[in-house]
Design a protein around this motif. Sequence first.
Motif, PDB file in Angstrom:
ATOM      1  N   LEU A  21      36.772 -17.391 -65.671  1.00 57.22           N
ATOM      2  CA  LEU A  21      35.571 -16.639 -65.323  1.00 57.22           C
ATOM      3  C   LEU A  21      35.219 -15.694 -66.463  1.00 57.22           C
ATOM      4  CD1 LEU A  21      36.426 -15.811 -61.602  1.00 57.22           C
ATOM      5  CD2 LEU A  21      35.081 -17.715 -62.501  1.00 57.22           C
ATOM      6  N   GLU A  22      33.927 -15.533 -66.688  1.00 59.43           N
ATOM      7  CA  GLU A  22      33.442 -14.633 -67.728  1.00 59.43           C
ATOM      8  C   GLU A  22      33.680 -13.184 -67.293  1.00 59.43           C
ATOM      9  OE1 GLU A  22      32.231 -15.545 -70.656  1.00 59.43           O
ATOM     10  OE2 GLU A  22      32.443 -17.673 -70.147  1.00 59.43           O
ATOM     11  N   ASP A  23      34.116 -12.338 -68.235  1.00 57.48           N
ATOM     12  CA  ASP A  23      34.372 -10.936 -67.922  1.00 57.48           C
ATOM     13  C   ASP A  23      33.149 -10.263 -67.305  1.00 57.48           C
ATOM     14  OD1 ASP A  23      36.934 -11.170 -68.860  1.00 57.48           O
ATOM     15  OD2 ASP A  23      36.530 -10.186 -70.781  1.00 57.48           O
ATOM     16  N   GLN A  24      31.970 -10.525 -67.854  1.00 60.47           N
ATOM     17  CA  GLN A  24      30.764  -9.884 -67.330  1.00 60.47           C
ATOM     18  C   GLN A  24      30.508 -10.287 -65.881  1.00 60.47           C
ATOM     19  OE1 GLN A  24      28.142 -11.370 -70.281  1.00 60.47           O
ATOM     20  NE2 GLN A  24      27.421 -13.076 -69.033  1.00 60.47           N
ATOM     21  N   ASP A  25      30.859 -11.520 -65.517  1.00 58.66           N
ATOM     22  CA  ASP A  25      30.703 -11.960 -64.129  1.00 58.66           C
ATOM     23  C   ASP A  25      31.737 -11.276 -63.234  1.00 58.66           C
ATOM     24  OD1 ASP A  25      28.593 -13.656 -64.740  1.00 58.66           O
ATOM     25  OD2 ASP A  25      29.908 -15.386 -65.046  1.00 58.66           O
ATOM     26  N   VAL A  26      32.980 -11.187 -63.717  1.00 65.76           N
ATOM     27  CA  VAL A  26      34.052 -10.580 -62.928  1.00 65.76           C
ATOM     28  C   VAL A  26      33.732  -9.116 -62.626  1.00 65.76           C
ATOM     29  CG1 VAL A  26      36.474  -9.844 -62.980  1.00 65.76           C
ATOM     30  CG2 VAL A  26      35.837 -12.152 -63.739  1.00 65.76           C
ATOM     31  N   PHE A  27      33.272  -8.390 -63.627  1.00 61.22           N
ATOM     32  CA  PHE A  27      32.997  -6.963 -63.418  1.00 61.22           C
ATOM     33  C   PHE A  27      31.749  -6.727 -62.572  1.00 61.22           C
ATOM     34  CE2 PHE A  27      35.603  -6.781 -67.375  1.00 61.22           C
ATOM     35  CZ  PHE A  27      36.692  -6.178 -66.789  1.00 61.22           C
ATOM     36  N   GLY A  28      30.936  -7.752 -62.383  1.00 62.20           N
ATOM     37  CA  GLY A  28      29.747  -7.629 -61.554  1.00 62.20           C
ATOM     38  C   GLY A  28      29.971  -8.001 -60.099  1.00 62.20           C
ATOM     39  N   MET A  29      31.156  -8.501 -59.778  1.00 62.37           N
ATOM     40  CA  MET A  29      31.427  -8.942 -58.412  1.00 62.37           C
ATOM     41  C   MET A  29      31.850  -7.759 -57.543  1.00 62.37           C
ATOM     42  SD  MET A  29      33.605 -12.472 -59.027  1.00 62.37           S
ATOM     43  CE  MET A  29      35.067 -11.620 -59.572  1.00 62.37           C
ATOM     44  N   SER A  30      31.306  -7.681 -56.314  1.00 58.90           N
ATOM     45  CA  SER A  30      31.773  -6.651 -55.398  1.00 58.90           C
ATOM     46  C   SER A  30      32.066  -7.206 -54.000  1.00 58.90           C
ATOM     47  CB  SER A  30      30.765  -5.504 -55.303  1.00 58.90           C
ATOM     48  OG  SER A  30      29.530  -5.971 -54.817  1.00 58.90           O
ATOM     49  N   THR A  31      31.558  -8.381 -53.699  1.00 55.38           N
ATOM     50  CA  THR A  31      31.794  -8.984 -52.381  1.00 55.38           C
ATOM     51  C   THR A  31      32.389 -10.382 -52.542  1.00 55.38           C
ATOM     52  OG1 THR A  31      29.647 -10.085 -52.239  1.00 55.38           O
ATOM     53  CG2 THR A  31      29.744  -7.792 -51.468  1.00 55.38           C
ATOM     54  N   LEU A  32      32.905 -10.929 -51.452  1.00 56.02           N
ATOM     55  CA  LEU A  32      33.400 -12.307 -51.500  1.00 56.02           C
ATOM     56  C   LEU A  32      32.247 -13.268 -51.777  1.00 56.02           C
ATOM     57  CD1 LEU A  32      36.024 -12.385 -48.595  1.00 56.02           C
ATOM     58  CD2 LEU A  32      36.422 -12.114 -51.050  1.00 56.02           C
ATOM     59  N   ASP A  35      29.792 -12.659 -53.738  1.00 57.25           N
ATOM     60  CA  ASP A  35      29.631 -12.600 -55.197  1.00 57.25           C
ATOM     61  C   ASP A  35      30.668 -13.495 -55.879  1.00 57.25           C
ATOM     62  OD1 ASP A  35      27.624 -10.689 -54.867  1.00 57.25           O
ATOM     63  OD2 ASP A  35      28.951  -8.999 -55.339  1.00 57.25           O
ATOM     64  N   VAL A  36      31.890 -13.448 -55.394  1.00 55.69           N
ATOM     65  CA  VAL A  36      32.964 -14.260 -55.982  1.00 55.69           C
ATOM     66  C   VAL A  36      32.628 -15.746 -55.832  1.00 55.69           C
ATOM     67  CG1 VAL A  36      35.418 -14.842 -55.907  1.00 55.69           C
ATOM     68  CG2 VAL A  36      34.685 -12.474 -55.530  1.00 55.69           C
ATOM     69  N   VAL A  37      32.148 -16.127 -54.655  1.00 57.41           N
ATOM     70  CA  VAL A  37      31.784 -17.527 -54.417  1.00 57.41           C
ATOM     71  C   VAL A  37      30.691 -17.963 -55.391  1.00 57.41           C
ATOM     72  CG1 VAL A  37      30.723 -19.121 -52.758  1.00 57.41           C
ATOM     73  CG2 VAL A  37      32.500 -17.520 -52.008  1.00 57.41           C
ATOM     74  N   THR A  38      29.713 -17.112 -55.611  1.00 52.34           N
ATOM     75  CA  THR A  38      28.618 -17.432 -56.539  1.00 52.34           C
ATOM     76  C   THR A  38      29.154 -17.630 -57.955  1.00 52.34           C
ATOM     77  OG1 THR A  38      27.026 -16.215 -55.196  1.00 52.34           O
ATOM     78  CG2 THR A  38      26.453 -16.587 -57.504  1.00 52.34           C
ATOM     79  N   VAL A  39      30.005 -16.729 -58.394  1.00 50.07           N
ATOM     80  CA  VAL A  39      30.547 -16.795 -59.757  1.00 50.07           C
ATOM     81  C   VAL A  39      31.449 -18.023 -59.923  1.00 50.07           C
ATOM     82  CG1 VAL A  39      32.113 -15.633 -61.374  1.00 50.07           C
ATOM     83  CG2 VAL A  39      30.321 -14.332 -60.202  1.00 50.07           C
ATOM     84  N   VAL A  40      32.282 -18.287 -58.941  1.00 52.72           N
ATOM     85  CA  VAL A  40      33.169 -19.463 -59.017  1.00 52.72           C
ATOM     86  C   VAL A  40      32.334 -20.748 -58.994  1.00 52.72           C
ATOM     87  CG1 VAL A  40      34.961 -20.780 -57.789  1.00 52.72           C
ATOM     88  CG2 VAL A  40      35.185 -18.294 -58.066  1.00 52.72           C
ATOM     89  N   GLY A  41      31.333 -20.802 -58.128  1.00 53.49           N
ATOM     90  CA  GLY A  41      30.463 -21.980 -58.079  1.00 53.49           C
ATOM     91  C   GLY A  41      29.784 -22.231 -59.415  1.00 53.49           C
ATOM     92  N   LYS A  42      29.305 -21.167 -60.044  1.00 54.66           N
ATOM     93  CA  LYS A  42      28.666 -21.276 -61.366  1.00 54.66           C
ATOM     94  C   LYS A  42      29.660 -21.816 -62.395  1.00 54.66           C
ATOM     95  CE  LYS A  42      27.108 -18.267 -65.065  1.00 54.66           C
ATOM     96  NZ  LYS A  42      27.172 -16.880 -65.499  1.00 54.66           N
ATOM     97  N   ALA A  43      30.868 -21.271 -62.401  1.00 53.70           N
ATOM     98  CA  ALA A  43      31.885 -21.714 -63.359  1.00 53.70           C
ATOM     99  C   ALA A  43      32.254 -23.183 -63.122  1.00 53.70           C
ATOM    100  CB  ALA A  43      33.121 -20.825 -63.268  1.00 53.70           C
ATOM    101  N   LEU A  44      32.335 -23.593 -61.862  1.00 56.81           N
ATOM    102  CA  LEU A  44      32.662 -24.990 -61.558  1.00 56.81           C
ATOM    103  C   LEU A  44      31.546 -25.928 -62.015  1.00 56.81           C
ATOM    104  CD1 LEU A  44      34.278 -24.548 -58.032  1.00 56.81           C
ATOM    105  CD2 LEU A  44      35.430 -25.322 -60.123  1.00 56.81           C
ATOM    106  N   ARG A  45      30.302 -25.504 -61.813  1.00 54.78           N
ATOM    107  CA  ARG A  45      29.180 -26.343 -62.262  1.00 54.78           C
ATOM    108  C   ARG A  45      29.182 -26.465 -63.783  1.00 54.78           C
ATOM    109  NH1 ARG A  45      26.899 -23.455 -58.202  1.00 54.78           N
ATOM    110  NH2 ARG A  45      25.895 -21.977 -59.608  1.00 54.78           N
TER     111      ARG A  45
END
Length: 88
Positions: free
Chosen positions: A61-72, A74-84
Motif C-alpha cells: 500500500l502507498e504511504d499516502q493512502d495508508v495515512f489517509g485511512m480512518s475507517t474500515l 477506507d481500508v477496503v477502498t485502498v486495498v481494492g485499488k491496490a489489487l486492481r
Amino acid sequence: MTSTHTADDILRTVTEIAVAETGIPEGELRPDADLRGMAGVDSVRVLRMVAKIERAYDIELEDQDVFGMSTLDDVVTVVGKALREAAA
C-alpha cells in the motif's frame, strides 16, 4: 489479469485482521467507524494491521493512502485499488 476480490471479501478479511490486532470485538468495528478514536487503536497497531493486510493480499500500500485511512471502509477502498493496480 483481474482481481477476484469483492469489497465484501476485503471487508471481511480486514475486519478479521483488525479484531485480531486491536482486540476490539467484531460487533464494535462498524465499517464507517473512525478507528483513530477507538480504544486499543494506536499508530503501531495500525501499522501492524497494514503489514498483515499487505501480506494477506501480497500487495504494497502507498504511504499516502495508508495515512489517509480512518475507517474500515477506507481500508477496503485502498486495498481494492491496490489489487486492481496489481492485476493490471
